[in-house]
Design a protein around this motif. Sequence first.
Motif, PDB file in Angstrom:
ATOM      1  N   UNK B 157       0.830  -1.211   0.000  1.00 49.00           N
ATOM      2  CA  UNK B 157       0.000   0.000   0.000  1.00 49.00           C
ATOM      3  C   UNK B 157       0.859   1.254   0.000  1.00 49.00           C
ATOM      4  N   UNK B 158       1.971   1.167   0.708  1.00 51.98           N
ATOM      5  CA  UNK B 158       2.842   2.321   0.797  1.00 51.98           C
ATOM      6  C   UNK B 158       3.434   2.668  -0.572  1.00 51.98           C
ATOM      7  N   UNK B 159       3.812   1.658  -1.324  1.00 52.83           N
ATOM      8  CA  UNK B 159       4.341   1.905  -2.678  1.00 52.83           C
ATOM      9  C   UNK B 159       3.282   2.564  -3.558  1.00 52.83           C
ATOM     10  N   UNK B 160       2.031   2.143  -3.369  1.00 53.34           N
ATOM     11  CA  UNK B 160       0.955   2.738  -4.167  1.00 53.34           C
ATOM     12  C   UNK B 160       0.722   4.189  -3.714  1.00 53.34           C
ATOM     13  N   UNK B 161       0.659   4.352  -2.390  1.00 54.97           N
ATOM     14  CA  UNK B 161       0.408   5.686  -1.842  1.00 54.97           C
ATOM     15  C   UNK B 161       1.471   6.694  -2.301  1.00 54.97           C
ATOM     16  N   UNK B 162       2.716   6.274  -2.329  1.00 53.96           N
ATOM     17  CA  UNK B 162       3.811   7.192  -2.660  1.00 53.96           C
ATOM     18  C   UNK B 162       4.178   7.160  -4.147  1.00 53.96           C
ATOM     19  N   UNK B 163       3.381   6.527  -4.949  1.00 59.11           N
ATOM     20  CA  UNK B 163       3.682   6.437  -6.392  1.00 59.11           C
ATOM     21  C   UNK B 163       5.136   6.042  -6.635  1.00 59.11           C
ATOM     22  N   UNK B 164       5.563   4.980  -5.985  1.00 58.27           N
ATOM     23  CA  UNK B 164       6.975   4.611  -6.088  1.00 58.27           C
ATOM     24  C   UNK B 164       7.275   3.799  -7.348  1.00 58.27           C
ATOM     25  N   UNK B 165       6.406   3.884  -8.328  1.00 57.81           N
ATOM     26  CA  UNK B 165       6.708   3.225  -9.601  1.00 57.81           C
ATOM     27  C   UNK B 165       5.980   3.930 -10.739  1.00 57.81           C
ATOM     28  N   UNK B 166       6.512   3.717 -11.927  1.00 57.20           N
ATOM     29  CA  UNK B 166       5.789   4.195 -13.116  1.00 57.20           C
ATOM     30  C   UNK B 166       5.382   2.989 -13.953  1.00 57.20           C
ATOM     31  N   UNK B 167       6.339   2.389 -14.677  1.00 58.61           N
ATOM     32  CA  UNK B 167       5.955   1.210 -15.466  1.00 58.61           C
ATOM     33  C   UNK B 167       5.785  -0.013 -14.571  1.00 58.61           C
ATOM     34  N   UNK B 168       6.483  -0.039 -13.427  1.00 56.09           N
ATOM     35  CA  UNK B 168       6.325  -1.130 -12.473  1.00 56.09           C
ATOM     36  C   UNK B 168       7.230  -2.333 -12.690  1.00 56.09           C
ATOM     37  N   UNK B 169       8.040  -2.285 -13.726  1.00 61.57           N
ATOM     38  CA  UNK B 169       8.866  -3.469 -14.034  1.00 61.57           C
ATOM     39  C   UNK B 169       9.866  -3.778 -12.920  1.00 61.57           C
ATOM     40  N   UNK B 170      10.453  -2.737 -12.343  1.00 56.58           N
ATOM     41  CA  UNK B 170      11.484  -2.946 -11.314  1.00 56.58           C
ATOM     42  C   UNK B 170      10.870  -3.203  -9.943  1.00 56.58           C
ATOM     43  N   UNK B 171       9.554  -2.955  -9.819  1.00 56.81           N
ATOM     44  CA  UNK B 171       8.917  -2.899  -8.495  1.00 56.81           C
ATOM     45  C   UNK B 171       9.071  -4.186  -7.667  1.00 56.81           C
ATOM     46  N   UNK B 172       8.863  -5.377  -8.235  1.00 57.42           N
ATOM     47  CA  UNK B 172       9.025  -6.577  -7.401  1.00 57.42           C
ATOM     48  C   UNK B 172      10.416  -6.668  -6.773  1.00 57.42           C
ATOM     49  N   UNK B 173      11.434  -6.251  -7.518  1.00 53.95           N
ATOM     50  CA  UNK B 173      12.798  -6.272  -6.987  1.00 53.95           C
ATOM     51  C   UNK B 173      12.958  -5.299  -5.832  1.00 53.95           C
ATOM     52  N   UNK B 211      12.553   5.801  -0.609  1.00 53.28           N
ATOM     53  CA  UNK B 211      12.819   5.967   0.821  1.00 53.28           C
ATOM     54  C   UNK B 211      11.575   6.404   1.588  1.00 53.28           C
ATOM     55  N   UNK B 212      10.784   7.291   0.976  1.00 57.21           N
ATOM     56  CA  UNK B 212       9.569   7.753   1.652  1.00 57.21           C
ATOM     57  C   UNK B 212       8.596   6.585   1.841  1.00 57.21           C
ATOM     58  N   UNK B 213       8.424   5.810   0.775  1.00 59.09           N
ATOM     59  CA  UNK B 213       7.476   4.696   0.842  1.00 59.09           C
ATOM     60  C   UNK B 213       7.899   3.676   1.900  1.00 59.09           C
ATOM     61  N   UNK B 214       9.188   3.385   1.956  1.00 53.86           N
ATOM     62  CA  UNK B 214       9.647   2.331   2.877  1.00 53.86           C
ATOM     63  C   UNK B 214       9.584   2.816   4.329  1.00 53.86           C
ATOM     64  N   UNK B 215       9.971   4.057   4.571  1.00 49.33           N
ATOM     65  CA  UNK B 215       9.905   4.598   5.928  1.00 49.33           C
ATOM     66  C   UNK B 215       8.447   4.634   6.404  1.00 49.33           C
ATOM     67  N   UNK B 216       7.565   4.986   5.497  1.00 45.60           N
ATOM     68  CA  UNK B 216       6.139   5.019   5.819  1.00 45.60           C
ATOM     69  C   UNK B 216       5.613   3.609   6.134  1.00 45.60           C
ATOM     70  N   UNK B 217       6.049   2.641   5.353  1.00 43.90           N
ATOM     71  CA  UNK B 217       5.624   1.258   5.594  1.00 43.90           C
ATOM     72  C   UNK B 217       6.131   0.780   6.951  1.00 43.90           C
ATOM     73  N   UNK B 218       7.328   1.206   7.320  1.00 43.67           N
ATOM     74  CA  UNK B 218       7.897   0.821   8.614  1.00 43.67           C
ATOM     75  C   UNK B 218       7.012   1.352   9.747  1.00 43.67           C
ATOM     76  N   UNK B 219       6.595   2.587   9.582  1.00 45.10           N
ATOM     77  CA  UNK B 219       5.708   3.226  10.555  1.00 45.10           C
ATOM     78  C   UNK B 219       4.407   2.417  10.686  1.00 45.10           C
ATOM     79  N   UNK B 220       3.824   2.079   9.538  1.00 41.87           N
ATOM     80  CA  UNK B 220       2.576   1.302   9.538  1.00 41.87           C
ATOM     81  C   UNK B 220       2.772  -0.045  10.219  1.00 41.87           C
ATOM     82  N   UNK B 221       3.911  -0.653   9.964  1.00 40.43           N
ATOM     83  CA  UNK B 221       4.206  -1.964  10.566  1.00 40.43           C
ATOM     84  C   UNK B 221       4.324  -1.858  12.082  1.00 40.43           C
ATOM     85  N   UNK B 222       4.954  -0.774  12.541  1.00 41.63           N
ATOM     86  CA  UNK B 222       5.149  -0.613  13.990  1.00 41.63           C
ATOM     87  C   UNK B 222       3.822  -0.389  14.690  1.00 41.63           C
ATOM     88  N   UNK B 223       2.865   0.220  13.967  1.00 43.71           N
ATOM     89  CA  UNK B 223       1.560   0.481  14.581  1.00 43.71           C
ATOM     90  C   UNK B 223       0.635  -0.727  14.553  1.00 43.71           C
TER      91      UNK B 223
END
Lengths: 320, 224
Positions: B157-173, B211-223
Amino acid sequence: MKTIKRFEHINAKTIDEAASILKAGNASILAGGTDILGAMRFEILPDYPEILVNLKSIPDMEYIREEGGMLKIGALTRLEDIAKSNVVQAKYTALAEAAHRTASPHIREMGTISGNICQFTRCWYFRLPDNRFDCVRKGGKKCYAMTGENRYHSIFGAVKGCVAVNPSDTAPALVALNAKIKTNKRTIDAEQFWDMVKPGSTILEADEIVTEIQVPTPAKGLKSSFIKFAIRKSIDFPIVNCAAMIGKGEARICLNAVHNKPYRCINAEDVIRGKSINESSADAAGAAAIEKAKTLPGDRNKWKIQLARTMVKRAILGCA
Amino acid sequence: MSETKKTDDETKKEISNLSRRKFLKDAGLVIGGTTVGSMAFASGAEAQQQEKGDNAPSETTPTSAQSECRAPIELTVNGGRYRYHVEPNWTLRQLLRDEVGLTSPKDWCGGMGACGSCTVIMNGRPVLSCLTLAIECNGAIIETAEGIAKTKHPIIDSYIKWNAFQCGYCTPGFVTTAKALLDRNPNPTEEDVRDALGGNLCRCGTYQQHPKAVVDAAEALRQK
Ligand SMILES: Cc1cc2nc3c(=O)[nH]c(=O)nc-3n(C[C@H](O)[C@H](O)[C@H](O)COP(=O)(O)OP(=O)(O)OC[C@H]3O[C@@H](n4cnc5c(N)ncnc54)[C@H](O)[C@@H]3O)c2cc1C
Ligand code: FES
Ligand code: FES
């Protein structure tokens, strides 16, 4: 993706077993696989290995411990574990930093210290897929880099006709820290470990296996540092790197990626030994380090000489 | 690409035709020959058996037959247990894509370890599946982007929220590498994230969002 061609895979259970397989024929060691499997996929080796001997199946080859006045690192210890180790960071700083700056996080998670010091050169003629350049390193007559595209190549001349450089980041750190490399046959001073041996880069015999890296614990007051210049910050080989260990009237400085093997800067060591470290003394040592440097035909690698001078200077300043 | 170069698919077809022929010829010889634990390995289609765990992908299509140089391995992929007979030269990426049927391990650099798009988590470490041999995955615990998505890990969800991809090819990695980081470091800084994702390339240049997406996901995980 090009498929890796067939080979036989053997999980060695002991070093002796691995050595006997290596002795018997066209076999190669497999540690983390990040270098050898790429080399096999792209078929860059003159002889495609028929057998890969996996060392990861041998117990107790991954460890980092201080013992008997030295740091002992198991040959199959991953680079990432070395980079993250508190004891390595604290007392063997150059090695921790070199391991940390190697390749990418994934390759450090997979790649081992023995694989890093035994990796093949990255010369682009040597590495061109399908073994297209029959260069001196592959048993041919010519070094194509000598007069060809050589902007990343040696600034200290050829060894046995080859101007490729050793690309390892950990190698100069091991030389600066005066490490020893233990094999199943002998213990070798890091400085003597590398040479132009077709197609590899170490003096190891065909059935010789690195088992441990031994680094003497630096005396109190000795500091070490590592610095690397690469085009990108991550996933990139050094254009020039340098490690230094200085203090208490001692100085050991080693450049890499500038020569066929790690290049110990004796001249620079003589300049800085016993002096206090500051801009001008470090600069003078940097100048001394490149006294014997020369460009290759075409002068395309001239920039590396300036880089080497600066890397030596900054590595020394890192020991202040 | 030169004509002599074969794709994974072509060679696999070749290998599997070859081994199928060999299998027909030798039929009977290998059936029930090897056992691992309590389960007997059969030849032919049954050789590639799996025990589905809760999170096992349902699209798995076990196919290739067994040849005598294949080795039996047993591994856990996204919570499901699988048994295969693998060729020594198969990579984990090949196994996951062609046998398990998971397409998230991508390929960008051609399998030289230089792009990170084939990353999966193996025993807690982010590794390049293009340079990992399947035969060495016996007993391994593997997680792919599919598995991470199925467990509803906040990173998705964090990757979606932060638009951390465009074509998405690299995203699984990226997602697998980031999840491996979060497993070890529940409170990473943006710098920690940049460091950990240093081996993943994105052709679309989405780097600043990760970095924004991952830090945000960490926050969500801690909560959680
Ligand atoms: C994209 C990419 C970027 C890279 N960037 C860098 C970089 O910036 N700096 C750097 O230093 N390196 C870099 N590398 C190289 C990387 O560090 C090496 O591939 C890795 O360290 C090799 O370790 P390994 O365990 O995977 O070795 P393997 O691939 O398993 O083996 C490499 C070689 O060493 C031999 N070998 C391994 N273990 C032993 C042993 N115990 N005894 C004798 N011989 C042995 C093998 O036979 C083989 O020839 C990069 C590699 C890639 C793919
Ligand atoms: S495909 Fe590029 S690193 Fe594996
Ligand atoms: S989003 Fe397109 S390659 Fe990264």
